[in-house]
Design an enzyme around this catalytic site. Structure first.
Site, short mmCIF file in Angstrom:
data_model
loop_
_atom_site.label_atom_id
_atom_site.label_comp_id
_atom_site.label_asym_id
_atom_site.label_seq_id
_atom_site.Cartn_x
_atom_site.Cartn_y
_atom_site.Cartn_z
N THR A 101 0.81 -1.20 -0.12
CA THR A 101 0.09 0.00 0.12
C THR A 101 0.98 1.36 0.05
O THR A 101 0.87 2.18 -0.85
CB THR A 101 -0.84 0.09 1.28
OG1 THR A 101 -1.63 -1.19 1.37
CG2 THR A 101 -1.90 1.19 1.24
N LYS B 262 8.59 1.20 11.73
CA LYS B 262 8.59 1.61 13.15
C LYS B 262 9.06 0.43 14.09
O LYS B 262 9.69 0.52 15.09
CB LYS B 262 7.45 2.35 13.60
CG LYS B 262 5.96 1.36 13.27
CD LYS B 262 5.33 2.20 12.08
CE LYS B 262 4.58 1.27 11.57
NZ LYS B 262 3.28 1.82 10.88
N GLU C 290 11.52 9.60 9.02
CA GLU C 290 10.49 10.31 9.31
C GLU C 290 9.18 9.69 9.25
O GLU C 290 8.21 9.77 9.95
CB GLU C 290 10.47 11.44 8.50
CG GLU C 290 9.61 12.52 8.52
CD GLU C 290 9.61 13.10 9.93
OE1 GLU C 290 10.56 13.95 10.18
OE2 GLU C 290 8.85 13.06 10.73
N VAL D 264 6.83 7.46 12.13
CA VAL D 264 5.91 8.04 13.22
C VAL D 264 5.24 9.18 12.51
O VAL D 264 5.82 10.15 11.94
CB VAL D 264 6.84 8.65 14.30
CG1 VAL D 264 6.17 9.01 15.42
CG2 VAL D 264 7.93 7.64 14.72
N GLY E 163 3.07 9.30 10.19
CA GLY E 163 2.77 9.40 8.77
C GLY E 163 3.43 10.70 8.09
O GLY E 163 4.71 10.80 8.09
N GLY F 182 -6.32 1.72 4.00
CA GLY F 182 -4.92 1.56 3.95
C GLY F 182 -4.30 2.19 5.13
O GLY F 182 -3.10 2.45 5.44
N LYS G 194 6.10 3.58 17.95
CA LYS G 194 6.25 5.12 17.77
C LYS G 194 6.83 5.85 18.82
O LYS G 194 7.73 6.74 18.71
CB LYS G 194 5.11 5.55 16.82
CG LYS G 194 4.73 5.16 15.90
CD LYS G 194 3.44 5.30 15.27
CE LYS G 194 3.07 4.69 13.76
NZ LYS G 194 1.58 4.64 13.42
N GLY H 57 -1.75 6.16 5.81
CA GLY H 57 -2.33 6.35 4.43
C GLY H 57 -1.14 6.50 3.54
O GLY H 57 -0.29 6.82 3.96
#
Ligand code: HSE
Length: 440
Positions: A13, A105, A129, A132, A134, A187, A205, A302
């Site tokens: 995804t 993560k 980056e 954590v 998104g 997703g 996270k 997402g």
């Protein structure tokens, strides 16, 4: 214009989101950065994926060596997930002279120390980056914009799936299982959504954030974790009645006697800055000793938001910015001492407890006696009549307490659950107040 060769490993995804973003924003990125990002290889062992997206021929491969042996591939993006194969792939990429961008993560929370050490040994860097929050630039804020602060606390909503589930259940009175299905379809959820709903993903996270915020080597196994599986719509209704929202929080606090990290659902006042963070959105409140309260908010899950962070990391690797801070700053697990963790039993909090009880005389007296014996003071008690479809003689009793010690609260609940008028395990949710600015 300089070209940057990319090898993408794992095209699920999020991988598809990266391919889409690299295509859609190629011109914007080139104009802003002077870099042409060239996706040279997509390594995906599931060949059915090869036909699901359009790429120039020859880009898909099932052989990682195509990336490792390509001198024109400068950056590898690891999107396999998990802590085993992904870890070995990351180490192979580093050894082959690639910087690694990852959204993994679990890998960094559990094997971060080893991964970062491997990167240093290879003279490469790892940029993460997207692991954590998104698309929210959380780690770059801790590493750059907030670098002049001693960070004293962080409070975050960092799992989009849980936040989406809790928001939908509370706002639209939907059932947990239905909403979870939606989260998978959209997703947001992990391939194994158990990791979302049981709080593990949030804890991964938190470990990454806390290591950077508090400059500590965090042992992931020491983080107390509670998920949202036991929460019922009735808890969310009581929360609203009492003026709270229920959120799954990642909490990190630095005190004189150590670091306290924990993941659990929490009732927060409806006026709390995190209370209005709904759906798949994430937000992290960071408390620095100079900046005060700084709230970072955005889409935490997402494909497109996550790809936004991944591609930013590719650019940071390509410009050399990532490598400079990776080498110079002392923010990662392999560079810092093990954290001194404060045991959860020592924390003080207010609590919400919901017990399912037989609707008969003396029940309330038995419950309140157990709290009273442990000097736990109650602040509200609510009992509703049984729902139409519930067994007639069983009703929920909802109680909130004043500040109490976690250890005493746990003992009280254990005792309450032994009463023969209690028909199911109690639900216990901490009531968390807004952190004070400049507290420490
Ligand atoms: N499953 C994760 C979430 C994806 O729901 O937040 C982003 O890490």
């Amino acid at each position: 214009m300089r070209s940057v060769g990319i090898g993408l490993i794992g095209c699920g995804t999020i991988g598809k989101g990266v391919v889409e973003l690299l295509t859609r924003n190629a011109e914007t990125i080139a104009r802003k950065t002077g870099l042409r990002l060239e996706l040279r290889h997509v390594c995906e062992i599931n060949r059915s994926v090869w036909n699901s997206i359009t790429l120039p021929s020859g880009r898909f491969t099932a052989d990682l060596n195509d990336i490792l042996n390509d001198p024109e591939t400068n950056v590898a993006i690891e999107l396999i997930g998990g802590t085993t194969v992904a870890g070995e792939v990351v180490k192979q990429c580093l050894a082959a002279g690639k910087d690694v961008v990852t959204a993994n993560k679990a890998l960094l929370a559990i094997r971060g120390k080893e991964m970062f050490a491997a990167a240093r040994a290879a003279g490469q860097c790892i940029v993460f980056e997207a692991s954590v929050g998104g698309g929210i630039p959380l780690l770059s804020s801790l590493r750059e914009g907030l670098i002049a602060n001693r960070i004293d606390a962080l409070f975050g909503i960092v799992n989009g799936t849980c936040n989406y589930i809790l928001s939908e259940m509370a706002t639209h009175n939907r059932a947990y299982a239905d909403v979870l299905e939606d989260a998978k379809r959209l997703g947001y959820a992990e391939p194994d959504p158990t990791l979302d709903v049981n709080g593990t993903d949030t804890a991964h996270k938190l470990a990454i954030l806390a290591a950077m915020a508090f400059q500590a080597d965090i042992d992931f196994a020491t983080i107390p974790i509670e998920g949202i599986q036991a929460i019922d719509r009735m808890d969310l209704h009581v929360a609203r009645e009492l003026g709270y929202a229920c959120k799954l929080l990642a909490i990190g606090e630095r005190n004189d006697d150590g670091i306290s990290l924990r993941v659990h659902p929490a009732f927060i006042r409806a006026t709390h800055p995190l209370a209005s963070v709904s759906g798949p959105f994430n937000a992290v409140s960071v408390y620095g000793n100079a900046v005060g309260h700084c709230l970072l908010y955005g889409r935490g899950a997402g494909p497109a938001p996550t790809a936004s962070a991944i591609v930013a990391d590719v650019i940071a690797a390509a410009t050399g910015n990532a490598r400079r801070t990776f080498e110079q700053f002392q923010l990662l697990q392999d560079q810092n001492e093990p954290a001194i963790m404060k045991p959860i039993d020592a924390i003080q909090s207010r609590y919400y407890v919901r017990a399912m009880v037989k609707d008969q005389p003396n029940v309330m007296a038995q419950i309140t006696r157990i709290f009273g014996e442990r000097a736990i003071s109650l602040s509200a008690i609510t009992q509703h009549e049984a729902e139409a479809d519930a067994p007639q003689d069983i009703v929920p009793v909802a109680i909130t307490t004043h500040m109490a010690r976690e250890g005493a609260m746990r003992e009280a609940i254990k005792e309450i659950e032994k009463l023969d008028v209690i028909t199911a395990p109690c639900v216990c949710i901490r009531v968390v107040a807004e952190h004070e600015e400049f507290k420490a």
